[in-house]
Design a protein around this motif. Structure first.
Motif, PDB file in Angstrom:
ATOM      1  N   LEU A 103      -5.443  -1.430   2.260  1.00 35.11           N
ATOM      2  CA  LEU A 103      -6.149  -2.698   2.352  1.00 35.11           C
ATOM      3  C   LEU A 103      -7.509  -2.574   1.676  1.00 35.11           C
ATOM      4  O   LEU A 103      -7.914  -1.472   1.264  1.00 35.11           O
ATOM      5  CB  LEU A 103      -6.319  -3.096   3.815  1.00 35.11           C
ATOM      6  N   SER A 104      -8.215  -3.680   1.566  1.00 33.93           N
ATOM      7  CA  SER A 104      -9.535  -3.659   0.932  1.00 33.93           C
ATOM      8  C   SER A 104     -10.599  -4.097   1.925  1.00 33.93           C
ATOM      9  O   SER A 104     -10.323  -4.802   2.900  1.00 33.93           O
ATOM     10  CB  SER A 104      -9.563  -4.587  -0.286  1.00 33.93           C
ATOM     11  N   ALA A 105     -11.812  -3.654   1.683  1.00 35.67           N
ATOM     12  CA  ALA A 105     -12.986  -4.096   2.434  1.00 35.67           C
ATOM     13  C   ALA A 105     -14.062  -4.456   1.428  1.00 35.67           C
ATOM     14  O   ALA A 105     -14.206  -3.785   0.401  1.00 35.67           O
ATOM     15  CB  ALA A 105     -13.479  -2.989   3.371  1.00 35.67           C
ATOM     16  N   LEU A 106     -14.789  -5.518   1.694  1.00 35.72           N
ATOM     17  CA  LEU A 106     -15.832  -5.961   0.777  1.00 35.72           C
ATOM     18  C   LEU A 106     -17.189  -5.493   1.276  1.00 35.72           C
ATOM     19  O   LEU A 106     -17.563  -5.733   2.420  1.00 35.72           O
ATOM     20  CB  LEU A 106     -15.812  -7.485   0.662  1.00 35.72           C
ATOM     21  N   GLY A 107     -17.924  -4.788   0.446  1.00 35.67           N
ATOM     22  CA  GLY A 107     -19.239  -4.295   0.822  1.00 35.67           C
ATOM     23  C   GLY A 107     -19.570  -3.023   0.081  1.00 35.67           C
ATOM     24  O   GLY A 107     -18.738  -2.460  -0.633  1.00 35.67           O
ATOM     25  N   ASP A 141      -2.315  -3.022  -1.163  1.00 34.93           N
ATOM     26  CA  ASP A 141      -1.045  -3.718  -0.952  1.00 34.93           C
ATOM     27  C   ASP A 141      -1.136  -5.172  -0.534  1.00 34.93           C
ATOM     28  O   ASP A 141      -0.179  -5.932  -0.732  1.00 34.93           O
ATOM     29  CB  ASP A 141      -0.240  -2.994   0.140  1.00 34.93           C
ATOM     30  N   TYR A 142      -2.230  -5.565   0.073  1.00 35.82           N
ATOM     31  CA  TYR A 142      -2.259  -6.839   0.806  1.00 35.82           C
ATOM     32  C   TYR A 142      -3.646  -7.441   0.654  1.00 35.82           C
ATOM     33  O   TYR A 142      -4.657  -6.747   0.761  1.00 35.82           O
ATOM     34  CB  TYR A 142      -1.963  -6.550   2.273  1.00 35.82           C
ATOM     35  N   ARG A 143      -3.687  -8.749   0.415  1.00 33.98           N
ATOM     36  CA  ARG A 143      -4.983  -9.403   0.284  1.00 33.98           C
ATOM     37  C   ARG A 143      -4.931 -10.795   0.907  1.00 33.98           C
ATOM     38  O   ARG A 143      -4.023 -11.584   0.621  1.00 33.98           O
ATOM     39  CB  ARG A 143      -5.392  -9.507  -1.176  1.00 33.98           C
ATOM     40  N   TYR A 144      -5.901 -11.091   1.756  1.00 37.86           N
ATOM     41  CA  TYR A 144      -6.109 -12.436   2.282  1.00 37.86           C
ATOM     42  C   TYR A 144      -7.022 -13.150   1.296  1.00 37.86           C
ATOM     43  O   TYR A 144      -8.173 -12.741   1.095  1.00 37.86           O
ATOM     44  CB  TYR A 144      -6.742 -12.370   3.673  1.00 37.86           C
ATOM     45  N   TRP A 160       2.185  -7.044  -2.033  1.00 36.09           N
ATOM     46  CA  TRP A 160       3.250  -6.386  -2.791  1.00 36.09           C
ATOM     47  C   TRP A 160       4.505  -6.322  -1.928  1.00 36.09           C
ATOM     48  O   TRP A 160       4.437  -6.094  -0.704  1.00 36.09           O
ATOM     49  CB  TRP A 160       2.808  -4.992  -3.226  1.00 36.09           C
ATOM     50  N   ASP A 161       5.657  -6.518  -2.553  1.00 34.00           N
ATOM     51  CA  ASP A 161       6.911  -6.688  -1.827  1.00 34.00           C
ATOM     52  C   ASP A 161       7.490  -5.341  -1.391  1.00 34.00           C
ATOM     53  O   ASP A 161       8.489  -4.860  -1.921  1.00 34.00           O
ATOM     54  CB  ASP A 161       7.922  -7.433  -2.707  1.00 34.00           C
ATOM     55  N   ARG A 162       6.833  -4.765  -0.368  1.00 36.40           N
ATOM     56  CA  ARG A 162       7.306  -3.501   0.177  1.00 36.40           C
ATOM     57  C   ARG A 162       7.365  -3.525   1.702  1.00 36.40           C
ATOM     58  O   ARG A 162       7.540  -2.503   2.344  1.00 36.40           O
ATOM     59  CB  ARG A 162       6.427  -2.337  -0.301  1.00 36.40           C
ATOM     60  N   PHE A 163       7.234  -4.715   2.275  1.00 39.01           N
ATOM     61  CA  PHE A 163       7.119  -4.833   3.723  1.00 39.01           C
ATOM     62  C   PHE A 163       8.218  -5.708   4.313  1.00 39.01           C
ATOM     63  O   PHE A 163       8.704  -6.651   3.692  1.00 39.01           O
ATOM     64  CB  PHE A 163       5.769  -5.443   4.105  1.00 39.01           C
ATOM     65  N   GLY A 164       8.578  -5.386   5.558  1.00 38.13           N
ATOM     66  CA  GLY A 164       9.388  -6.281   6.368  1.00 38.13           C
ATOM     67  C   GLY A 164       8.454  -7.149   7.188  1.00 38.13           C
ATOM     68  O   GLY A 164       7.350  -6.724   7.548  1.00 38.13           O
ATOM     69  N   ARG A 165       8.898  -8.394   7.468  1.00 41.86           N
ATOM     70  CA  ARG A 165       8.051  -9.333   8.194  1.00 41.86           C
ATOM     71  C   ARG A 165       8.855 -10.008   9.304  1.00 41.86           C
ATOM     72  O   ARG A 165      10.054 -10.262   9.138  1.00 41.86           O
ATOM     73  CB  ARG A 165       7.491 -10.398   7.253  1.00 41.86           C
TER      74      ARG A 165
END
Length: 611
Positions: free
Chosen positions: A59-63, A274-277, A573-578
Motif C-alpha cells: 500500500l502507499s502512504a502520503l507524507g 497493489d491498491y489505491r483509494y 491490481w487483479d491479484r485479490f479475492g473479494r
C-alpha cells in the motif's frame, strides 16, 4: 456511530467486590438496542470466513516521514498502520449504525440508565509476549491516556468519574450521570496497553521502538521516511473470533511513503504497490486510461456506501480577528466557484455539500418543522433568522467561470461589514486592516488547481490570498496549535453522532490545542445543542437534535462548503479475492481489510505482465 475509530483513555484504580453490582451480561451493546448479530454468530455478513491466509499486500502512504509507532500522543508523526498492533475492548460492525461487539471483552454489562459499564475480558486474550491481558491493563491504559496521551482523551472522557478493577478480568467505569447514552459504548473503544511493558518508559515521548500490543499485526521492519512493514502474528489469540473471521488475511502489510500524490499514481501504475483509494476526480477520469485497466490487469471499482460524508470545506479560523464577522465569511463563500470546478476539474463527479451531516438522514433540509422547529424556537432572536426562514444552499454559478453576480453579492456583504476599496485593496473603513489571508495545504499539490481559481476570484475583490503547500510534520504542528488563517479539512460524521461532536464544536475544545475545533467556535447555544445531540435518548430524537445543530452551524458560515462523493473509488491490481458484498457503513478506502490473496489470479497476472 457508524464508522468511528476513536482511540481514547484515564483515572483511578479501586479493587471492589464484583457482587457490588449486577446487570445482564451481553455479547454486544448498541446505541438504541438494535443488535443485528445474536450471541454465537459465526461471522459478519460482509466477511468471508473461508478466506485463505497468506501473501503480501503493498500500500502507499502520503507524507515525508514518520517518527513514532505510538499513535496515542500529540507528539510526532505516527507511522501508517501503527494502530493494527493494538486492540480495544470491543469492535464495531460495519453494517449497523453503531453496535459494539466484544473483542478483548467477552461480555459487556450496563444498567438501563447507562450510568456505568463493565467489561469482562476473555481468558484467552494475551499480549504478543504471551502474557494475559488483565483488568489492571485496562485501568492502566485509561489512566495513562488521560494523563499522558493526546489531549482529546481528557476531553472526551471528562464524564468518567471512576475506573475500577473488579477482579482479574473484570473492569467497571462509572459516569457522572446517565444522560450521555453513547459513553458506555465509547468506553469499549479505548486502546488497551500492557502495563508491564510501559512501566519505566516515558509514554509521552515519540518512539521508533514498536510498542507491545495484542493485535493481529506487529512491526516487522521499517525505514523511516521510506516504508514500514507489518507481519501477521501467527499465534494471534483472537484469530478464530467471530468478529475477526475473514479479516487479517495477509501475512505482510507494507506501506511505502510518497511525498507527492502524482508520483504515487505513477508508482501504482508501475505495480510498485497493489491498491489505491483514489480521491482525485481528475486522476479517476484520466490517469488510469492505460492498457492494464482495459485488459483487466487492474480493477477499477466504484463501491457504493451509506456512510455519512460530513463536511469538507475551506475552514475559517475564528481566532483571527479578520474572520470573526459572519458577514465576511459569507461574502468570501461567493468567491468559490464549485460549479466551474466540478465541470472543469472534477469531471462532474461530485455533489455540493449543504450539510455537516451530508449523505445521511441526519442532514437538515427545507425549513424546520415539528420537533426540529420546537428545539430551535428556544433560541429565536439569538441565532440567525435564516435558520427559520431559508433552506441553506451554498452559492451556485452556471459553471462558465463568469461569476460577476456572485462577486456583486460578496461586495454588498463586505460593505455591510464595514469594508471599502482603497488603492485597489479591500480594507476596513475604521481600522484600516486588510482582509488578506493565507491558506495552508498538507503536502498535495493537486489542491493548487482548486485553490488558485478561488484566489483569483478573491483578488477581484481586493483580497490577496497566499497559498502555501507544506510537509506533513509542519502542517500537523501548525494545525495542532491553530497557527493558520484557513485550511482545507473534513469534519467526518457517522450514522450516530455523539461525543466527537464536542471535540468539533464546543467552547472547551476551541481552547485546547490538538482538538478538532479547527474553526474556533465558542458559542453557548452551539455548546447546548451539541450536548443535546450527545444526550439524545432515542434515534428519533437524535435525528431531530442533529438537524437543529446542523442548521445553526450552516448559517454561522463557519466554512466554505466543498463537495462529497457517495462511492469509494478504488484501483487495485487483479491479484485479490473479494467478498460478495461490502458493508454499507464502511467508507471503502480500507475495503482491502476483507480481501485476500488469490494465488491463481496472482499467477495469471504475472503471466500476462510477462507477455
Amino acid at each position: 456511530m457508524g464508522f468511528k475509530q476513536l482511540l481514547l483513555g484515564g483515572l483511578l484504580t479501586v479493587s471492589v467486590s464484583f457482587a457490588a453490582f449486577a446487570a445482564e451480561k451481553k455479547h454486544a451493546v448498541s446505541m438504541h438496542e438494535d443488535i443485528k448479530y445474536s450471541a454465537g454468530f459465526n461471522h459478519f455478513d460482509y466477511a468471508n470466513p473461508s478466506a485463505p491466509k497468506g501473501g503480501k499486500i503493498r500500500l502507499s502512504a502520503l507524507g515525508s516521514t514518520f517518527d513514532t509507532f505510538n499513535p496515542f500522543t500529540l507528539k510526532g508523526i505516527t507511522a501508517e498502520g501503527a494502530g493494527r498492533a493494538f486492540e480495544s475492548l470491543t469492535t464495531q460492525s460495519l453494517d449497523e449504525p453503531f453496535t459494539a461487539y466484544g473483542l478483548l471483552a467477552e461480555t459487556i454489562e450496563m444498567p438501563e440508565d447507562r450510568s456505568w459499564v463493565a467489561f469482562h475480558l476473555r481468558s484467552e486474550a494475551k499480549w504478543h509476549d504471551g502474557k494475559p491481558v488483565t483488568a489492571e491493563d485496562v485501568v492502566f491504559s485509561f489512566n495513562t491516556l488521560m494523563e499522558k496521551g493526546h489531549p482529546r482523551y481528557r476531553f472526551y472522557y471528562a464524564d468518567v468519574v471512576k475506573a475500577e478493577v473488579l477482579d482479574k478480568r473484570s473492569v467497571k467505569f462509572t459516569f457522572k450521570n446517565g444522560e450521555n447514552r453513547e459513553l458506555a459504548l465509547i468506553m469499549g473503544q479505548i486502546p488497551i496497553l500492557p502495563k508491564h511493558y510501559w512501566q519505566g518508559k516515558d509514554f509521552s515521548k515519540t518512539t521508533l521502538e514498536a510498542p507491545l500490543g495484542s493485535g493481529p499485526y506487529r512491526v516487522k521492519s521499517y525505514e523511516s521516511g521510506r516504508n514500514v512493514v507489518y507481519e501477521r502474528v501467527k499465534d494471534y489469540w483472537g484469530k478464530d473470533l467471530a468478529v475477526n473471521k475473514g479479516q487479517n488475511n495477509f501475512d505482510e502489510i507494507r506501506f511505502d511513503y510518497y511525498r507527492d500524490a502524482t508520483v504515487a499514481v505513477e508508482a501504482f501504475k508501475g505495480w510498485a504497490f497493489d491498491y489505491r483509494y483514489e480521491n482525485v476526480a481528475k486522476n479517476w477520469a484520466t490517469a488510469y486510461e492505460i492498457p492494464e485497466v482495459k485488459n483487466g490487469l487492474i480493477n477499477k471499482l466504484r463501491i457504493k456506501h451509506e456512510v455519512g460524508t460530513g463536511m469538507q470545506g475551506f475552514v475559517f479560523n475564528l481566532r483571527k480577528d479578520k474572520f470573526k464577522d459572519p458577514l465576511v465569511r459569507q461574502a468570501l463563500a461567493y468567491g468559490f466557484d464549485f460549479d466551474w470546478a466540478n465541470k472543469n476539474l472534477f469531471h462532474n463527479e461530485y455533489s455540493r455539500t449543504n450539510s455537516y451531516f451530508s449523505n445521511s438522514e441526519l442532514a437538515s433540509s427545507g425549513l424546520p418543522v415539528g420537533r426540529e422547529l420546537e428545539i430551535l424556537e428556544k433560541y429565536r432572536g439569538q441565532i440567525p433568522e435564516e435558520v427559520f426562514s431559508k433552506s441553506y444552499m451554498a452559492p451556485k454559478t452556471d459553471g462558465s467561470g463568469k461569476i460577476r453576480q456572485n462577486l456583486k453579492q460578496a461586495v454588498m456583504l463586505l460593505k455591510k461589514a464595514g469594508y471599502v476599496i482603497k488603492n485597489k485593496k479591500l480594507v476596513h473603513a475604521k481600522t484600516g486592516a486588510n482582509l488578506d489571508f493565507e491558506i495552508i495545504i498538507n503536502t498535495s499539490p493537486a489542491w493548487e488547481r482548486i485553490v488558485l481559481p478561488f484566489k483569483k476570484n478573491l483578488s477581484r475583490l481586493g483580497i490577496e490570498v497566499s497559498v502555501r503547500i507544506i510537509d506533513s510534520a509542519q502542517y500537523k504542528q501548525r494545525v495542532d496549535t491553530f497557527d493558520y488563517d484557513m485550511i482545507v479539512s473534513v469534519f467526518g460524521q457517522s450514522q450516530s453522532p455523539g461525543n466527537e461532536q464536542l471535540n468539533y464544536w464546543s467552547s472547551d475544545a476551541a481552547k485546547r490545542q490538538g482538538s478538532r475545533n479547527y474553526i474556533g467556535i465558542s458559542n453557548d447555544i452551539i455548546d447546548e445543542l451539541t450536548q443535546m445531540v450527545v444526550n439524545a435518548p432515542s434515534r428519533e430524537e437524535l435525528v431531530m437534535r442533529t438537524r437543529a445543530l446542523d442548521r445553526v452551524l450552516l448559517w454561522g458560515h463557519y466554512v466554505i462548503p466543498n463537495w462529497h462523493l457517495k462511492v469509494a473509488r478504488i484501483v487495485a491490481w487483479d491479484r485479490f479475492g473479494r467478498p460478495a458484498t461490502y458493508p454499507k457503513y464502511s467508507p471503502g478506502y480500507s475495503a482491502w481489510d476483507f480481501w485476500w490473496l488469490d494465488e491463481q489470479k496472482e499467477q495469471q497476472l504475472r503471466e500476462k505482465r510477462a507477455q
